[in-house]
Design a protein around this motif. Sequence first.
Motif, PDB file in Angstrom:
ATOM      1  N   VAL A   1      -1.086   2.217  -7.936  1.00  0.00           N
ATOM      2  CA  VAL A   1      -1.996   1.893  -6.838  1.00  0.00           C
ATOM      3  C   VAL A   1      -1.246   0.969  -5.901  1.00  0.00           C
ATOM      4  O   VAL A   1      -0.674  -0.039  -6.317  1.00  0.00           O
ATOM      5  N   SER A   2      -1.203   1.362  -4.621  1.00  0.00           N
ATOM      6  CA  SER A   2      -0.243   0.757  -3.715  1.00  0.00           C
ATOM      7  C   SER A   2      -0.862   0.379  -2.386  1.00  0.00           C
ATOM      8  O   SER A   2      -1.679   1.123  -1.825  1.00  0.00           O
ATOM      9  N   GLY A   3      -0.432  -0.757  -1.862  1.00  0.00           N
ATOM     10  CA  GLY A   3      -0.744  -1.112  -0.492  1.00  0.00           C
ATOM     11  C   GLY A   3       0.146  -0.388   0.493  1.00  0.00           C
ATOM     12  O   GLY A   3       0.053  -0.586   1.698  1.00  0.00           O
ATOM     13  N   GLY A   4       1.030   0.472  -0.034  1.00  0.00           N
ATOM     14  CA  GLY A   4       1.901   1.311   0.795  1.00  0.00           C
ATOM     15  C   GLY A   4       1.200   2.591   1.219  1.00  0.00           C
ATOM     16  O   GLY A   4      -0.012   2.601   1.430  1.00  0.00           O
ATOM     17  N   PHE A   5       1.938   3.690   1.243  1.00  0.00           N
ATOM     18  CA  PHE A   5       1.428   4.863   1.942  1.00  0.00           C
ATOM     19  C   PHE A   5       1.590   6.165   1.159  1.00  0.00           C
ATOM     20  O   PHE A   5       2.645   6.452   0.607  1.00  0.00           O
ATOM     21  N   HIS A   6       0.500   6.965   1.166  1.00  0.00           N
ATOM     22  CA  HIS A   6       0.535   8.283   0.528  1.00  0.00           C
ATOM     23  C   HIS A   6       1.651   9.148   1.100  1.00  0.00           C
ATOM     24  O   HIS A   6       2.244   9.967   0.375  1.00  0.00           O
ATOM     25  N   GLU A   7       1.924   9.015   2.387  1.00  0.00           N
ATOM     26  CA  GLU A   7       2.905   9.884   3.032  1.00  0.00           C
ATOM     27  C   GLU A   7       4.278   9.800   2.357  1.00  0.00           C
ATOM     28  O   GLU A   7       5.046  10.757   2.386  1.00  0.00           O
ATOM     29  N   ILE A   8       4.584   8.663   1.764  1.00  0.00           N
ATOM     30  CA  ILE A   8       5.846   8.489   1.040  1.00  0.00           C
ATOM     31  C   ILE A   8       5.623   8.683  -0.463  1.00  0.00           C
ATOM     32  O   ILE A   8       6.379   9.394  -1.136  1.00  0.00           O
ATOM     33  N   LEU A   9       4.573   8.091  -0.996  1.00  0.00           N
ATOM     34  CA  LEU A   9       4.337   8.109  -2.439  1.00  0.00           C
ATOM     35  C   LEU A   9       4.116   9.532  -2.968  1.00  0.00           C
ATOM     36  O   LEU A   9       4.568   9.863  -4.072  1.00  0.00           O
TER      37      LEU A   9
END
Length: 211
Positions: free
Chosen positions: A98-106
């Motif tokens: 679970v990330s504060g980053g981005f689905h587009e990369i993950l």
Amino acid sequence: MTAARFLVVLDADSTLIRNEVIELLADEAGRRAEVQAATEAAMRGDVDFAASLRSRVAALVGVPVSAFERVRARIEPTPGVRELTAAVHERGGVVGVVSGGFHEILDGIAPGLGVDRWRANRLEVVDGALAGRVDGEIVDAEAKAASLQAWASELGVPLRSTIAIGDGANDLKMMAVAGLGLAFNAKPAVRAAASLVIGPQDLSEVIALLP
């Protein structure tokens, strides 16, 4: 769905991977320095995560979606990550991120690292370029904790059989609700609050703690 024996949930940036994805995206906009400083402040807990994320994403306006492929190519998995996920699976566990980053990369890297399920933010795109806005609800500290709890419930895993691994202030609530909260490559406030601190930047060190 078959019940799992246990659940391991990791943060993504600086935990699952060695990079901070938003800084790589900011490189594409020529604004890495200011975004990097804002990211560090957010991870220390000096500023509100959601407000900080919105301001950092605003700096990405105009970055073409073609940049996602270049950013994915620069991603460095954290040492030991594949060994850890393999060990979790061998023992009947499930791996979540679970990330504060981005689905587009993950979305492009999680399956190859042995991750079973993941949740992250999405970036709004207009005419093939980033609009400088987050699309939908922001994945913040509360959302991270809620994701761990929801996944545990879906899998039939009691919270005492969950492990949360993170490095930043927005991981603290997730670590607090888990049976075991591990500080990894972590800021001082996170190390102070964790059940245990993992010293070397090698996720295989966690294997000895698996049930």
